[in-house]
Motif scaffolding. Structure first.
Motif, PDB file in Angstrom:
ATOM      1  N   THR A  78      10.747   0.771 -10.495  1.00 23.86           N
ATOM      2  CA  THR A  78      10.301   1.075  -9.135  1.00 23.86           C
ATOM      3  C   THR A  78       8.983   1.836  -9.142  1.00 23.86           C
ATOM      4  OG1 THR A  78      12.613   1.171  -8.379  1.00 23.86           O
ATOM      5  CG2 THR A  78      10.947   2.182  -6.964  1.00 23.86           C
ATOM      6  N   ILE A  79       8.875   2.832  -9.988  1.00 20.56           N
ATOM      7  CA  ILE A  79       7.648   3.629 -10.080  1.00 20.56           C
ATOM      8  C   ILE A  79       6.494   2.776 -10.591  1.00 20.56           C
ATOM      9  CG2 ILE A  79       6.562   5.580 -11.265  1.00 20.56           C
ATOM     10  CD1 ILE A  79       9.380   6.903 -11.264  1.00 20.56           C
ATOM     11  N   TRP A  80       6.777   1.956 -11.589  1.00 20.85           N
ATOM     12  CA  TRP A  80       5.740   1.085 -12.153  1.00 20.85           C
ATOM     13  C   TRP A  80       5.182   0.137 -11.090  1.00 20.85           C
ATOM     14  CZ3 TRP A  80       5.365  -4.254 -13.041  1.00 20.85           C
ATOM     15  CH2 TRP A  80       4.326  -4.656 -13.898  1.00 20.85           C
ATOM     16  N   LEU A  81       6.038  -0.460 -10.295  1.00 18.92           N
ATOM     17  CA  LEU A  81       5.600  -1.363  -9.242  1.00 18.92           C
ATOM     18  C   LEU A  81       4.837  -0.628  -8.146  1.00 18.92           C
ATOM     19  CD1 LEU A  81       8.788  -3.620  -8.949  1.00 18.92           C
ATOM     20  CD2 LEU A  81       6.521  -4.361  -9.708  1.00 18.92           C
ATOM     21  N   LYS A  82       5.274   0.580  -7.802  1.00 17.23           N
ATOM     22  CA  LYS A  82       4.558   1.370  -6.790  1.00 17.23           C
ATOM     23  C   LYS A  82       3.129   1.664  -7.241  1.00 17.23           C
ATOM     24  CE  LYS A  82       6.599   4.796  -4.724  1.00 17.23           C
ATOM     25  NZ  LYS A  82       7.406   6.025  -4.486  1.00 17.23           N
ATOM     26  N   ASN A  83       2.945   1.888  -8.526  1.00 15.02           N
ATOM     27  CA  ASN A  83       1.601   2.159  -9.054  1.00 15.02           C
ATOM     28  C   ASN A  83       0.758   0.893  -9.149  1.00 15.02           C
ATOM     29  OD1 ASN A  83       2.108   4.922  -9.359  1.00 15.02           O
ATOM     30  ND2 ASN A  83       2.957   4.653 -11.414  1.00 15.02           N
ATOM     31  N   LEU A  84       1.423  -0.244  -9.379  1.00 11.89           N
ATOM     32  CA  LEU A  84       0.699  -1.503  -9.564  1.00 11.89           C
ATOM     33  C   LEU A  84       0.265  -2.129  -8.234  1.00 11.89           C
ATOM     34  CD1 LEU A  84      -0.165  -3.588 -11.799  1.00 11.89           C
ATOM     35  CD2 LEU A  84       1.942  -4.820 -11.244  1.00 11.89           C
ATOM     36  N   HIS A  85       1.086  -2.010  -7.207  1.00  9.83           N
ATOM     37  CA  HIS A  85       0.819  -2.612  -5.896  1.00  9.83           C
ATOM     38  C   HIS A  85       0.581  -4.119  -5.988  1.00  9.83           C
ATOM     39  CE1 HIS A  85       0.641   1.317  -4.035  1.00  9.83           C
ATOM     40  NE2 HIS A  85      -0.355   1.694  -4.823  1.00  9.83           N
ATOM     41  N   PRO A  86       1.542  -4.892  -6.514  1.00 11.32           N
ATOM     42  CA  PRO A  86       1.330  -6.339  -6.607  1.00 11.32           C
ATOM     43  C   PRO A  86       1.425  -7.009  -5.238  1.00 11.32           C
ATOM     44  CG  PRO A  86       3.565  -5.785  -7.272  1.00 11.32           C
ATOM     45  CD  PRO A  86       2.855  -4.476  -7.046  1.00 11.32           C
ATOM     46  N   ALA A  87       0.746  -8.128  -5.101  1.00 12.75           N
ATOM     47  CA  ALA A  87       0.851  -8.910  -3.863  1.00 12.75           C
ATOM     48  C   ALA A  87       2.149  -9.700  -3.825  1.00 12.75           C
ATOM     49  CB  ALA A  87      -0.339  -9.857  -3.748  1.00 12.75           C
ATOM     50  N   VAL A  88       2.611 -10.142  -5.015  1.00 11.29           N
ATOM     51  CA  VAL A  88       3.815 -10.971  -5.115  1.00 11.29           C
ATOM     52  C   VAL A  88       4.683 -10.459  -6.257  1.00 11.29           C
ATOM     53  CG1 VAL A  88       4.702 -13.275  -5.645  1.00 11.29           C
ATOM     54  CG2 VAL A  88       2.659 -13.035  -4.202  1.00 11.29           C
ATOM     55  N   TYR A  98      17.378  -5.023  -9.493  1.00 10.75           N
ATOM     56  CA  TYR A  98      16.531  -3.924  -9.973  1.00 10.75           C
ATOM     57  C   TYR A  98      15.315  -3.700  -9.077  1.00 10.75           C
ATOM     58  CZ  TYR A  98      19.094  -2.974 -14.236  1.00 10.75           C
ATOM     59  OH  TYR A  98      20.062  -2.573 -15.129  1.00 10.75           O
ATOM     60  N   LEU A  99      15.125  -4.578  -8.115  1.00 10.88           N
ATOM     61  CA  LEU A  99      14.014  -4.436  -7.172  1.00 10.88           C
ATOM     62  C   LEU A  99      14.444  -3.817  -5.849  1.00 10.88           C
ATOM     63  CD1 LEU A  99      12.428  -7.951  -7.802  1.00 10.88           C
ATOM     64  CD2 LEU A  99      11.521  -5.751  -8.574  1.00 10.88           C
ATOM     65  N   PHE A 100      15.681  -3.393  -5.747  1.00 15.05           N
ATOM     66  CA  PHE A 100      16.240  -2.920  -4.469  1.00 15.05           C
ATOM     67  C   PHE A 100      15.402  -1.803  -3.850  1.00 15.05           C
ATOM     68  CE2 PHE A 100      19.024  -0.041  -2.081  1.00 15.05           C
ATOM     69  CZ  PHE A 100      19.526  -0.924  -1.131  1.00 15.05           C
ATOM     70  N   LEU A 101      15.111  -0.755  -4.598  1.00 14.59           N
ATOM     71  CA  LEU A 101      14.358   0.382  -4.054  1.00 14.59           C
ATOM     72  C   LEU A 101      12.934  -0.019  -3.690  1.00 14.59           C
ATOM     73  CD1 LEU A 101      15.249   3.640  -6.040  1.00 14.59           C
ATOM     74  CD2 LEU A 101      15.697   3.105  -3.639  1.00 14.59           C
ATOM     75  N   TYR A 102      12.295  -0.801  -4.560  1.00 18.52           N
ATOM     76  CA  TYR A 102      10.908  -1.159  -4.278  1.00 18.52           C
ATOM     77  C   TYR A 102      10.811  -2.062  -3.047  1.00 18.52           C
ATOM     78  CZ  TYR A 102       6.106  -2.638  -4.846  1.00 18.52           C
ATOM     79  OH  TYR A 102       4.771  -2.881  -4.617  1.00 18.52           O
ATOM     80  N   ARG A 103      11.803  -2.904  -2.844  1.00 15.00           N
ATOM     81  CA  ARG A 103      11.815  -3.728  -1.635  1.00 15.00           C
ATOM     82  C   ARG A 103      11.876  -2.871  -0.373  1.00 15.00           C
ATOM     83  NH1 ARG A 103      16.199  -7.823  -4.125  1.00 15.00           N
ATOM     84  NH2 ARG A 103      14.782  -9.274  -5.157  1.00 15.00           N
ATOM     85  N   LEU A 104      12.653  -1.798  -0.436  1.00 16.32           N
ATOM     86  CA  LEU A 104      12.755  -0.909   0.716  1.00 16.32           C
ATOM     87  C   LEU A 104      11.456  -0.134   0.926  1.00 16.32           C
ATOM     88  CD1 LEU A 104      16.360   0.533   0.258  1.00 16.32           C
ATOM     89  CD2 LEU A 104      15.626  -1.371   1.698  1.00 16.32           C
ATOM     90  N   TYR A 105      10.779   0.176  -0.160  1.00 14.86           N
ATOM     91  CA  TYR A 105       9.562   0.988  -0.088  1.00 14.86           C
ATOM     92  C   TYR A 105       8.358   0.168   0.366  1.00 14.86           C
ATOM     93  CZ  TYR A 105       5.228   2.962  -1.948  1.00 14.86           C
ATOM     94  OH  TYR A 105       3.940   3.395  -2.096  1.00 14.86           O
ATOM     95  N   SER A 106       8.207  -1.044  -0.171  1.00 22.34           N
ATOM     96  CA  SER A 106       6.967  -1.791   0.002  1.00 22.34           C
ATOM     97  C   SER A 106       7.004  -2.691   1.229  1.00 22.34           C
ATOM     98  CB  SER A 106       6.690  -2.649  -1.234  1.00 22.34           C
ATOM     99  OG  SER A 106       5.543  -3.435  -1.032  1.00 22.34           O
TER     100      SER A 106
END
Length: 387
Positions: A78-88, A98-106
């Motif tokens: 989740t932290i890694w994806l937040k720092n990366l900011h991918p479009a897809v 494993y993407l549950f939190l990042y889906r809620l955040y982004s």
């Protein structure tokens, strides 16, 4: 102009069909200079996996997860994806949760998930199914199916009709320096017909029936068949039963995982899949890439991929008698060269990885543009990137 960041995420890169496809997809997309491609494996991958096949332009990341759920990896991803900011972000197999939190955040990332198998088999748990249904239903995750049969199972299982159908693909296959030795071993000497089965040892692949068909064929026919079974052992008790069934039979050989698949397919008289259910088998696409005649049961995407008698042979059902008849039709066909040419053309026009990658990238582009508006600053930034 900045590159668009695309993350493909999977549990591991062991030698399976979905894993093979994800590596090929990343390699092909990485050839687009306007894309920045990341492949994330949750687990560590040993020397036997597909990591070594990755293009140098693909950025590979492993979180070295052990077996079972890992809260540590869940948070680190989740932290890694937040720092990366991918479009897809596009998930495969069991990586979705494993993407549950990042889906809620982004709110800026587009999420996709490919259903590589029959929907019920891909996600059998009640709670997991309903969690995914919520994401699918409210358009937080775009479901991708890989065949008309897969689409049907998705729509029946989830009660939704919002999937995107994109077929699998493989690059053209090349033989290696091992071809001549394999040909000497299996074609210049020994049995009349060489049959090849590629798939993990597991119940849905129905290897027991395949072995029995070959044994019956060899008992009743003047010509004989030798069957090579290539693939990792997933179901150990089943593997031991198959070993017992084939005990003392010189025409049944278990090869385990092999790297030079094109060499085996190039010398085989037929490629055999006797499965009870399938998605869109990568092994079948590989067989088509070299013109190896497929003999398959009419399940999953296989009945869409094969035109009976034109690009392979389909049994009437999954019964032993039906499959034996289909095998005889293939082996005794007088049109083998024409069949091989048809099969290769069908691969090149339907199942080459270039086709699949272009459809993935086009889908990403269209949905990015739809979300932000056709002439918004965001859309303009990525306009024409995937043409």
């Amino acid at each position: 102009m900045p590159k668009i960041r695309i993350v493909q995420i999977i549990g591991n890169l062991s030698r399976g069909g979905a894993e093979r496809f994800v590596v090929d997809l990343c390699n092909q997309m990485a050839r687009n200079t306007r894309c920045e491609i990341y492949l994330v494996s949750l687990m560590d991958n040993g020397a036997e996996g597909f990591v070594k096949d990755l293009d140098s332009r693909v950025k590979y990341v492993s979180f070295r997860k052990k077996a079972g759920f890992s809260l540590k990896v869940f948070l680190k991803l989740t932290i890694w994806l937040k720092n990366l900011h991918p479009a897809v972000v596009h998930s495969h197999l069991n990586s979705s949760e494993y993407l549950f939190l990042y889906r809620l955040y982004s709110s800026r990332t587009l999420f996709f998930h490919t259903i590589h198998n029959v929907a019920r088999e891909e996600c059998p748990g009640f709670w997991l199914k309903n969690l995914r249904w919520i994401f699918y239903r409210f358009d937080k995750v775009k479901p991708v199916t890989i065949s008309e049969n897969g689409r049907e199972t998705y729509r029946t299982y989830y009660g939704l009709d919002n999937d995107i159908l994109i077929e699998n693909g493989r690059p053209s296959l090349k033989t290696t320096e091992h071809l001549e030795a394999l040909s000497d071993r299996y074609k210049k000497y020994g049995s009349n017909f060489l049959l090849l089965h590629i798939g993990r040892i597991s119940a849905e692949k129905n290897q027991e029936m395949l072995i029995k068909v070959v044994q019956k064929f060899n008992e009743t026919e003047k010509v004989k068949c030798k069957l090579l079974l290539i693939g990792e052992v997933q179901d150990r008790p089943l593997y031991m039963r198959l070993i017992k069934l084939a005990a003392g039979d010189p025409n049944i050989e278990f090869k385990g995982a092999q790297q030079h698949i094109a060499d085996y397919l190039s010398i085989a008289d037929a490629f055999c899949l006797s499965s009870f259910f399938e998605g869109m088998p990568i092994s079948l696409i590989e067989a088509m890439a070299v013109g190896c005649i497929p003999v398959c049961t009419p399940v999953g995407g296989m009945k869409e991929m094969i035109s009976d008698g034109h690009t392979g042979f389909l049994s009437e059902d999954t019964r032993m008698e039906s499959y034996e008849l289909a095998l005889k039709r293939a082996l005794y066909s007088h049109q083998k060269q024409a069949l091989k040419e048809n099969i290769i053309r069908h691969f090149e026009t339907h199942f080459h990885i270039e086709i699949s990658a272009k459809r993935h990238l086009k889908t990403y582009q269209q949905l990015l543009d739809q979300r932000e508006g056709p002439r918004s600053a965001f859309a303009l930034q990525y306009e024409s990137k995937f043409k």
